[in-house]
Design a protein around this motif. Structure first.
Motif, short mmCIF file in Angstrom:
data_model
loop_
_atom_site.label_atom_id
_atom_site.label_comp_id
_atom_site.label_asym_id
_atom_site.label_seq_id
_atom_site.Cartn_x
_atom_site.Cartn_y
_atom_site.Cartn_z
N ASN A 182 -36.77 6.40 5.33
CA ASN A 182 -37.63 7.57 5.53
C ASN A 182 -37.23 8.21 6.87
N THR A 229 -35.85 10.02 2.48
CA THR A 229 -37.11 10.60 2.02
C THR A 229 -37.73 11.36 3.19
N LEU A 230 -38.18 12.57 2.89
CA LEU A 230 -38.62 13.50 3.95
C LEU A 230 -40.08 13.90 3.75
N GLY A 231 -40.93 12.89 3.47
CA GLY A 231 -42.36 13.16 3.32
C GLY A 231 -42.63 14.16 2.22
N LYS A 232 -43.59 15.04 2.46
CA LYS A 232 -43.98 15.94 1.36
C LYS A 232 -42.94 17.02 1.05
N SER A 248 -40.32 17.70 -3.51
CA SER A 248 -41.42 16.89 -4.03
C SER A 248 -42.27 17.76 -4.96
N HIS A 249 -43.17 17.11 -5.72
CA HIS A 249 -44.07 17.84 -6.61
C HIS A 249 -45.33 18.20 -5.86
N VAL A 251 -48.94 18.26 -5.43
CA VAL A 251 -50.09 17.55 -5.98
C VAL A 251 -51.20 17.56 -4.93
N ALA A 253 -52.85 15.66 -2.51
CA ALA A 253 -52.64 14.37 -1.86
C ALA A 253 -53.95 13.85 -1.28
N THR A 256 -51.47 9.22 1.40
CA THR A 256 -50.01 9.13 1.28
C THR A 256 -49.47 7.75 1.70
N ALA A 259 -46.37 5.95 -0.14
CA ALA A 259 -45.55 6.92 -0.88
C ALA A 259 -44.10 6.45 -0.93
N GLY A 260 -43.62 5.95 0.20
CA GLY A 260 -42.24 5.46 0.26
C GLY A 260 -42.03 4.29 -0.70
N PHE A 263 -41.87 5.60 -4.17
CA PHE A 263 -40.57 6.24 -4.42
C PHE A 263 -39.50 5.19 -4.72
N ALA A 289 -43.80 8.84 -6.82
CA ALA A 289 -44.37 8.97 -5.48
C ALA A 289 -45.47 10.04 -5.46
N ALA A 290 -45.24 11.17 -6.13
CA ALA A 290 -46.24 12.26 -6.15
C ALA A 290 -47.53 11.76 -6.79
P1 ADP Z 1 -42.93 6.84 3.68
O1 ADP Z 1 -44.19 6.58 2.93
O2 ADP Z 1 -41.99 5.66 3.71
O3 ADP Z 1 -43.10 7.45 5.03
P2 ADP Z 1 -42.21 9.49 2.73
O4 ADP Z 1 -43.38 9.99 3.49
O5 ADP Z 1 -40.87 10.04 3.09
O6 ADP Z 1 -42.10 7.90 2.79
O7 ADP Z 1 -42.48 9.74 1.18
C1 ADP Z 1 -41.64 9.26 0.15
C2 ADP Z 1 -41.59 10.26 -0.99
O8 ADP Z 1 -42.92 10.45 -1.48
C3 ADP Z 1 -41.11 11.64 -0.61
O9 ADP Z 1 -39.70 11.73 -0.70
C4 ADP Z 1 -41.83 12.53 -1.63
O10 ADP Z 1 -41.09 12.59 -2.84
C5 ADP Z 1 -43.13 11.77 -1.91
N1 ADP Z 1 -44.27 12.33 -1.15
C6 ADP Z 1 -44.67 12.00 0.09
N2 ADP Z 1 -45.75 12.74 0.48
C7 ADP Z 1 -46.03 13.54 -0.57
C8 ADP Z 1 -47.02 14.56 -0.83
N3 ADP Z 1 -47.95 14.89 0.09
N4 ADP Z 1 -47.00 15.19 -2.04
C9 ADP Z 1 -46.08 14.88 -2.99
N5 ADP Z 1 -45.12 13.94 -2.81
C10 ADP Z 1 -45.09 13.28 -1.63
#
Ligand code: ADP
Length: 313
Positions: A182, A229-232, A248-249, A251, A253, A256, A259-260, A263, A289-290
């Motif tokens: 991430n 992975t770049l969060g949302k 990402s989709h 949704v 949230a 979160t 989420a990682g 994924f 993840a979404a």
């Molecule tokens: P971690 O939980 O390890 O910090 P990330 O925040 O990068 O990981 O999230 C992993 C994946 O989850 C992202 O690449 C994205 O596809 C999905 N994701 C994270 N946050 C959201 C969100 N708010 N809405 C939709 N998908 C999300």
């Protein structure tokens, strides 16, 4: 059924206290309590299993009530698990404080997870597996051994370098076919690997980078595929021939956390479902993840195959 996905990693009992504000040093406050199965490895195994892959979780636990709970949980989930008992050590635990504003403070005690050993992972365990995935929340020597054994067995070796640790040895990267960091882990790797020539890189510098630059840095890490992975925002899939950004989709949230893990678990199930097509697998992981962020919690929030299918309709 022979496992298609093997997750070698941590089981941790999550002990969660919700409180108005975090207590100050020396202060005692009243809060509410909940507990459930957690640990990055276990969460990823639950995500992969619920998403439809025949999954086996392998991890070390103590000889205590939490280990009993872990076994019962996997039985109820109908997901394969091989819990290696370390009677001299406690099952891993995480003390999680969540404040009213949604912030959290976490202390993890790895316990038995730190004592998983190479001897616990004989080569025959990996025979026939298609994907083996590991993280950094277990014993690191055993983790490197698992990835090596995966490759020797002809499986794809996936490493989620989480959580990044002071004792991380970059030599493990050469055993991974696919690396999934991430933003925090990506930033740490940029600073750690001499090849990047960069020091004091920060997450805010990463968020200011263009996708071309993220791809260029990812190429220096070693594994043939790097998925950042770049969060949302989504994720960037980097390979030798170029990169693909997967958004990402949108949704609603709710939570979160995890989420990682969703994924990574969804991605590994996708690798099986789409016969090694890692772009299709990353799209599948993005859906998993979404859906996971629309529910509270980590393992309990992982979507089942029918929910994924309904979302994709
Ligand atoms: P971690 O939980 O390890 O910090 P990330 O925040 O990068 O990981 O999230 C992993 C994946 O989850 C992202 O690449 C994205 O596809 C999905 N994701 C994270 N946050 C959201 C969100 N708010 N809405 C939709 N998908 C999300």
């Amino acid at each position: 059924m022979k496992p298609q996905v093997i997750v070698v990693g941590s089981f941790v009992q999550d002990l969660t206290w919700n409180c108005a504000n975090f207590p100050q040093a020396g202060e005692t406050i009243i809060g509410t309590f909940s507990t459930g199965p957690g640990g990055k490895g276990s969460n990823q195994a639950v995500a992969a299993g619920r998403a439809g892959a025949a999954t086996l979780f392998i991890g070390a636990v103590g000889k205590d009530t939490f280990a009993g709970g872990a076994r019962a949980f996997y039985k109820a989930e109908k997901i394969g698990a091989r819990f290696i008992e370390k009677p001299a050590h406690a099952t891993g635990t995480a003390a999680i404080l969540v404040s009213e504003s949604g912030q959290n403070e976490i202390v993890v005690a790895l316990g038995a997870n730190a004592h998983l050993s190479k001897a616990d992972l004989p080569a025959k365990l990996f025979a026939g597996a298609q994907v083996v995935v590991a993280q950094l929340e277990s014993n690191l020597a055993a983790t490197a051994h698992a990835l090596k054994s995966a490759r020797a067995a002809g499986a794809t070796a996936v490493l989620n370098p989480a959580p990044m640790r002071a004792d991380f040895n970059p030599a493990i990267l050469k055993h991974a076919d696919i690396l999934i960091p991430n933003e925090t882990e990506f930033t740490a790797l940029v600073n750690l690997l001499p090849i990047t020539g960069i020091k004091d890189f920060t997450e805010s510098q990463l968020s200011a980078l263009g996708d071309d630059d993220i791809h260029a840095l990812a190429r220096t890490f070693g594994p043939r595929v790097v998925i950042v992975t770049l969060g949302k925002r989504g994720c960037l899939v980097s390979q030798e021939s170029g990169y693909t950004f997967i958004a990402s989709h949108k949704v609603k949230a709710i939570d979160t956390t995890g989420a990682g893990d969703a994924f990574v678990g969804g991605f590994t199930a996708g690798l099986v479902k789409f016969k090694g097509d890692f772009l299709a697998a990353a799209r599948f992981g993005t859906v998993v993840a979404a859906l996971s962020v629309t529910k509270r919690g980590t393992a309990p929030a992982m979507p089942h195959a029918r929910e994924i299918a309904a979302f994709l309709k």
